[in-house]
Motif scaffolding. Structure first.
Motif, PDB file in Angstrom:
ATOM      1  N   GLN A  41      40.510  53.610  48.928  1.00 49.52           N
ATOM      2  CA  GLN A  41      40.361  52.287  48.343  1.00 49.52           C
ATOM      3  C   GLN A  41      39.934  52.389  46.893  1.00 49.52           C
ATOM      4  O   GLN A  41      39.037  53.153  46.559  1.00 49.52           O
ATOM      5  CB  GLN A  41      39.325  51.476  49.119  1.00 49.52           C
ATOM      6  N   SER A  43      38.561  49.652  44.188  1.00 45.30           N
ATOM      7  CA  SER A  43      38.157  48.249  44.130  1.00 45.30           C
ATOM      8  C   SER A  43      37.152  48.037  43.021  1.00 45.30           C
ATOM      9  O   SER A  43      36.446  48.954  42.625  1.00 45.30           O
ATOM     10  CB  SER A  43      37.553  47.804  45.463  1.00 45.30           C
ATOM     11  N   GLY A  51      39.114  42.608  43.271  1.00 45.11           N
ATOM     12  CA  GLY A  51      40.452  43.161  43.419  1.00 45.11           C
ATOM     13  C   GLY A  51      40.405  44.522  44.078  1.00 45.11           C
ATOM     14  O   GLY A  51      39.410  45.231  44.003  1.00 45.11           O
ATOM     15  N   LEU A  53      43.071  47.924  45.971  1.00 42.43           N
ATOM     16  CA  LEU A  53      44.252  48.556  46.526  1.00 42.43           C
ATOM     17  C   LEU A  53      43.705  49.469  47.610  1.00 42.43           C
ATOM     18  O   LEU A  53      42.802  50.261  47.338  1.00 42.43           O
ATOM     19  CB  LEU A  53      44.968  49.359  45.432  1.00 42.43           C
ATOM     20  N   SER A  66      47.067  47.461  51.603  1.00 38.49           N
ATOM     21  CA  SER A  66      46.715  46.135  51.073  1.00 38.49           C
ATOM     22  C   SER A  66      46.570  46.197  49.564  1.00 38.49           C
ATOM     23  O   SER A  66      46.019  47.162  49.028  1.00 38.49           O
ATOM     24  CB  SER A  66      45.388  45.652  51.669  1.00 38.49           C
ATOM     25  N   VAL A  67      47.034  45.143  48.891  1.00 38.81           N
ATOM     26  CA  VAL A  67      46.928  45.037  47.441  1.00 38.81           C
ATOM     27  C   VAL A  67      46.449  43.635  47.090  1.00 38.81           C
ATOM     28  O   VAL A  67      46.945  42.645  47.624  1.00 38.81           O
ATOM     29  CB  VAL A  67      48.290  45.278  46.753  1.00 38.81           C
ATOM     30  N   ARG A  68      45.467  43.565  46.191  1.00 37.17           N
ATOM     31  CA  ARG A  68      45.016  42.281  45.645  1.00 37.17           C
ATOM     32  C   ARG A  68      44.517  42.530  44.225  1.00 37.17           C
ATOM     33  O   ARG A  68      43.601  43.308  44.016  1.00 37.17           O
ATOM     34  CB  ARG A  68      43.879  41.684  46.456  1.00 37.17           C
ATOM     35  N   SER A  70      42.530  41.889  40.737  1.00 37.70           N
ATOM     36  CA  SER A  70      41.260  41.229  40.421  1.00 37.70           C
ATOM     37  C   SER A  70      41.449  40.095  39.427  1.00 37.70           C
ATOM     38  O   SER A  70      40.551  39.297  39.225  1.00 37.70           O
ATOM     39  CB  SER A  70      40.272  42.244  39.847  1.00 37.70           C
ATOM     40  N   THR A  74      46.936  36.740  45.470  1.00 33.21           N
ATOM     41  CA  THR A  74      46.609  36.738  46.883  1.00 33.21           C
ATOM     42  C   THR A  74      46.807  38.134  47.456  1.00 33.21           C
ATOM     43  O   THR A  74      47.719  38.858  47.053  1.00 33.21           O
ATOM     44  CB  THR A  74      47.539  35.752  47.629  1.00 33.21           C
ATOM     45  N   GLU A  75      45.970  38.500  48.409  1.00 30.27           N
ATOM     46  CA  GLU A  75      46.119  39.789  49.084  1.00 30.27           C
ATOM     47  C   GLU A  75      47.442  39.836  49.840  1.00 30.27           C
ATOM     48  O   GLU A  75      47.836  38.872  50.492  1.00 30.27           O
ATOM     49  CB  GLU A  75      44.973  39.999  50.068  1.00 30.27           C
ATOM     50  N   ASP A  77      49.507  42.399  52.585  1.00 31.48           N
ATOM     51  CA  ASP A  77      49.330  43.514  53.512  1.00 31.48           C
ATOM     52  C   ASP A  77      50.666  44.020  54.030  1.00 31.48           C
ATOM     53  O   ASP A  77      51.581  43.237  54.292  1.00 31.48           O
ATOM     54  CB  ASP A  77      48.489  43.099  54.726  1.00 31.48           C
TER      55      ASP A  77
END
Length: 135
Positions: A41, A43, A51, A53, A66-68, A70, A74-75, A77
């Motif tokens: 991860q 973050s 945010g 990955l 998962s990606v979001r 910062s 939106t996340e 998956d």
């Protein structure tokens, strides 16, 4: 367990539209009593726009990529369609090419999806970030 490396923001943490993440895991147990256990991860650790990955392990050995960003969004998956094997070495990889992601387990495709495509101003982190490798 759950050790992390804190790193300053750099070009390494700036999203590109084409990248690959890969590593080996040797699970001795699947997560119990929790939805997911992080394997890898990146973050951010500050601010209200969290945010990340991440690649996480779910019960029964399924994986989730998962990606979001910062900087808004939106996340998204990507859940694997196959599982890793207990008490064995498993090669895990995810390859993203202009938003099309493929998750691999031991060299075989374990799922594909369209994930977030980052624009030039979006990053996975703002300020100080943590890179997690769970053992």
């Amino acid at each position: 367990t759950n050790q992390s490396l804190t790193v300053p923001t750099s070009s390494f943490l700036t999203a590109a539209n084409t990248y690959t993440i890969e590593f080996w895991i040797y699970p001795i147990a699947f997560p119990a009593g929790v939805t997911q256990s992080p394997l890898y991860q990146i973050s951010n650790t500050t601010g209200t726009n969290f945010g990340f990955l991440a690649i996480t392990l779910k019960a029964a050995g399924a994986l989730v990529f998962s990606v979001r960003p910062s900087t808004g969004g939106t996340e998204v998956d990507l859940n694997s369609t196959s599982n890793v094997t207990l008490t064995a070495w498993n090669h895990v990889a995810v390859s993203v090419d202009n938003g099309a992601a493929t998750l691999y387990i031991n060299g075989a495709s374990a799922g594909t999806s369209t994930v977030l495509t980052m624009n030039g101003t979006q990053t996975f982190s703002t300020g100080t970030s943590e890179v997690w490798f769970t053992r």
